[in-house]
Design an enzyme around this catalytic site. Structure first.
Site, PDB file in Angstrom:
ATOM      1  N   LYS A  78       3.968 -15.448   3.027  1.00  0.00           N
ATOM      2  CA  LYS A  78       4.188 -16.194   1.779  1.00  0.00           C
ATOM      3  C   LYS A  78       5.692 -16.398   1.669  1.00  0.00           C
ATOM      4  CE  LYS A  78       2.690 -17.925  -2.173  1.00  0.00           C
ATOM      5  NZ  LYS A  78       1.828 -19.121  -2.253  1.00  0.00           N
ATOM      6  N   TYR A 136       0.818  -1.211   0.000  1.00  0.00           N
ATOM      7  CA  TYR A 136       0.000   0.000   0.000  1.00  0.00           C
ATOM      8  C   TYR A 136       0.852   1.262   0.000  1.00  0.00           C
ATOM      9  CZ  TYR A 136      -4.500  -2.287   0.881  1.00  0.00           C
ATOM     10  OH  TYR A 136      -5.646  -3.011   0.775  1.00  0.00           O
ATOM     11  N   ASP A 164     -11.918  -9.616   4.340  1.00  0.00           N
ATOM     12  CA  ASP A 164     -13.177  -9.663   3.579  1.00  0.00           C
ATOM     13  C   ASP A 164     -13.691 -11.095   3.547  1.00  0.00           C
ATOM     14  OD1 ASP A 164     -13.168  -6.928   2.860  1.00  0.00           O
ATOM     15  OD2 ASP A 164     -13.891  -7.399   0.844  1.00  0.00           O
ATOM     16  N   ASP A 213      -2.093 -18.462   0.958  1.00  0.00           N
ATOM     17  CA  ASP A 213      -3.053 -19.224   0.131  1.00  0.00           C
ATOM     18  C   ASP A 213      -3.696 -20.333   0.947  1.00  0.00           C
ATOM     19  OD1 ASP A 213      -0.518 -20.383   0.225  1.00  0.00           O
ATOM     20  OD2 ASP A 213      -0.532 -21.101  -1.850  1.00  0.00           O
ATOM     21  N   ASP A 246      -5.975  -7.388   4.158  1.00  0.00           N
ATOM     22  CA  ASP A 246      -7.117  -6.792   3.460  1.00  0.00           C
ATOM     23  C   ASP A 246      -7.975  -7.894   2.846  1.00  0.00           C
ATOM     24  OD1 ASP A 246      -8.738  -4.797   2.221  1.00  0.00           O
ATOM     25  OD2 ASP A 246      -7.670  -5.177   0.347  1.00  0.00           O
TER      26      ASP A 246
HETATM   27  C1  IPM Z   1     -10.253  -1.784   3.931  1.00  0.00           C
HETATM   28  C2  IPM Z   1     -10.550  -1.215   2.555  1.00  0.00           C
HETATM   29  C3  IPM Z   1      -9.441  -0.249   2.162  1.00  0.00           C
HETATM   30  C4  IPM Z   1      -8.135  -1.019   2.177  1.00  0.00           C
HETATM   31  C5  IPM Z   1      -9.658   0.437   0.811  1.00  0.00           C
HETATM   32  C6  IPM Z   1     -10.945   1.225   0.780  1.00  0.00           C
HETATM   33  C7  IPM Z   1      -8.498   1.306   0.424  1.00  0.00           C
HETATM   34  O1  IPM Z   1     -10.703  -2.246   1.645  1.00  0.00           O
HETATM   35  O2  IPM Z   1     -10.177  -1.000   4.898  1.00  0.00           O
HETATM   36  O3  IPM Z   1     -10.124  -3.001   4.047  1.00  0.00           O
HETATM   37  O4  IPM Z   1      -7.809  -1.692   1.187  1.00  0.00           O
HETATM   38  O5  IPM Z   1      -7.435  -0.950   3.181  1.00  0.00           O
HETATM   39 MG    MG Z   2     -10.614  -4.196   2.477  1.00  0.00          MG
END
Ligand code: IPM
Ligand code: MG
Length: 354
Positions: free
Chosen positions: A188, A141, A248, A220, A244
């Site tokens: 990794k 990032y 999710d 993975d 990240d």
């Molecule tokens: C998160 C989001 C952010 C990230 C985006 C919106 C930049 O997906 O907080 O997980 O990737 O960190």
């Molecule tokens: Mg995210």
């Protein structure tokens, strides 16, 4: 008096943050130390009003505050801006970096009433209770990135210093020590040099925590294990990009990303935000689930202000509301009544007896 900066931001942020504020005000009404809220512009909303995603005034207010409650940043209105000016790149990431919020904590738990809301089988997720700790101010990032002409190409750089790894991994061990004493470090290391350093440093930090059982897992495999047998995890610690993606994925264990709260910390100072983003498809319709933001407010009371009881009051109220069968659209099954964002806020307040 303690200062909290409130940043509704974009999309559904404008709808969910007010609900979390109502809940905060209700549980804090009888608290000797009062919270003072100060709202500021950020993200696309700030670009439209002032030309910048992170105005100086907003950043200064955040630097002075003890905690920040954020809705979300970004949306299709700003997708055509040059990459470096977009709300995410010019607002959210610099805010994390400027405040030194290197530790992103995402607790994954399954509310019993939502077991059937998950796409995974009940027997797989019933006892899930884990915390994912994601490094937030390093890695891909924030490394050098850019384009080259001949031949046309693009690059991003994944770099981690020993110290950046050490401090996040140490937090992972400390967190595990207070829980089931199991830490899984995700990397990794079979491919990436930064992951090999990550593993070396982790092994070194482990010497300070002989009571914590440490395992290493390739990312993975971790993705696969999170859906195969998620109950095996207590605390996961990992780098920015892996965290990240995995959070999710892990959010679906809890039924919906609309339930995933997060705290981004630098010591006691914290930025609290739902992990789901601005959801432009449902923004402005009073449809979004405010519970991730409300649960983020609970994390704020716990982690920045040390108000464990108040945090639990909020968490129990959310649990009660779900137990009663109340659902926003993201959680409802076909035929179930759907509550609006503000109705869900009302329901939490009612469960709090307010
Ligand atoms: C998160 C989001 C952010 C990230 C985006 C919106 C930049 O997906 O907080 O997980 O990737 O960190
Ligand atoms: Mg995210």
């Amino acid at each position: 008096m303690a200062k909290v900066v409130v940043l509704p931001g974009d999309g559904i942020g404008q709808e969910i943050v007010p609900q979390a504020l109502r809940v905060l005000q209700a549980v804090m009404a009888d608290n000797p130390v009062k919270l003072e809220y100060e709202e500021h512009l950020v993200g696309g909303a700030a670009i439209d009003a002032l030309g910048y995603a992170l105005p100086q005034e907003t950043l200064k207010a955040c630097q002075k505050a003890e905690a920040i409650l954020l809705g979300a940043m970004g949306g299709p209105e700003w997708d055509n801006l040059p990459a470096a000016e977009r709300p995410e790149m010019a607002g959210l990431l610099p805010l994390r970096k400027a405040l030194g919020l290197y530790a992103n904590i995402r607790p994954i738990r399954v509310f019993p009433a939502l077991i059937s809301a998950s796409t995974l089988k009940p027997e797989v997720i019933r006892n899930v209770d884990m915390v994912v700790i994601r490094e937030l101010t390093g890695g891909l990032y924030f490394g050098d990135k850019g384009r080259k002409d001949n031949p046309p190409s693009a690059f991003d750089t994944l770099i981690y210093s020993d110290e950046e790894i050490r401090r996040i991994v140490r937090l992972g061990f400390q967190t595990a020590q207070q829980r089931q004493k199991k830490l899984c470090s995700v990397d990794k290391a079979n491919v990436l040099e930064s992951s090999r350093l990550w593993r070396e440093v982790t092994l070194d930090v482990a010497k300070e925590f002989p009571d914590v059982e440490l395992t290493h897992m390739y990312v993975d495999n971790a993705a696969m294990q999170l859906v195969r047998y998620p109950e095996q995890f207590d605390v996961i610690v990992t780098e920015n990009m892996f965290g990240d993606i995995l959070t999710d994925l892990a959010s679906m264990l809890g039924g919906s990303i609309g339930m995933l709260a997060s705290a981004s910390l630098n010591g006691l100072k914290g930025l609290y935000e739902p992990a789901h983003g601005s959801a432009p498809d449902i923004a402005g319709k009073n449809l979004a689930n405010p519970l991730a933001t409300i649960l983020s407010a609970a994390l704020m009371l716990r982690s920045t202000f040390g108000l464990e009881e108040k945090a639990q009051l909020i968490e129990r109220a959310v649990e009660q509301v779900l137990d009663k069968g109340l659902r926003t659209a993201d959680l409802a099954k076909a035929g179930e009544r759907i509550l609006s964002t503000s109705e869900m806020g009302d329901a939490v307040l009612e469960a709090l007896g307010k």
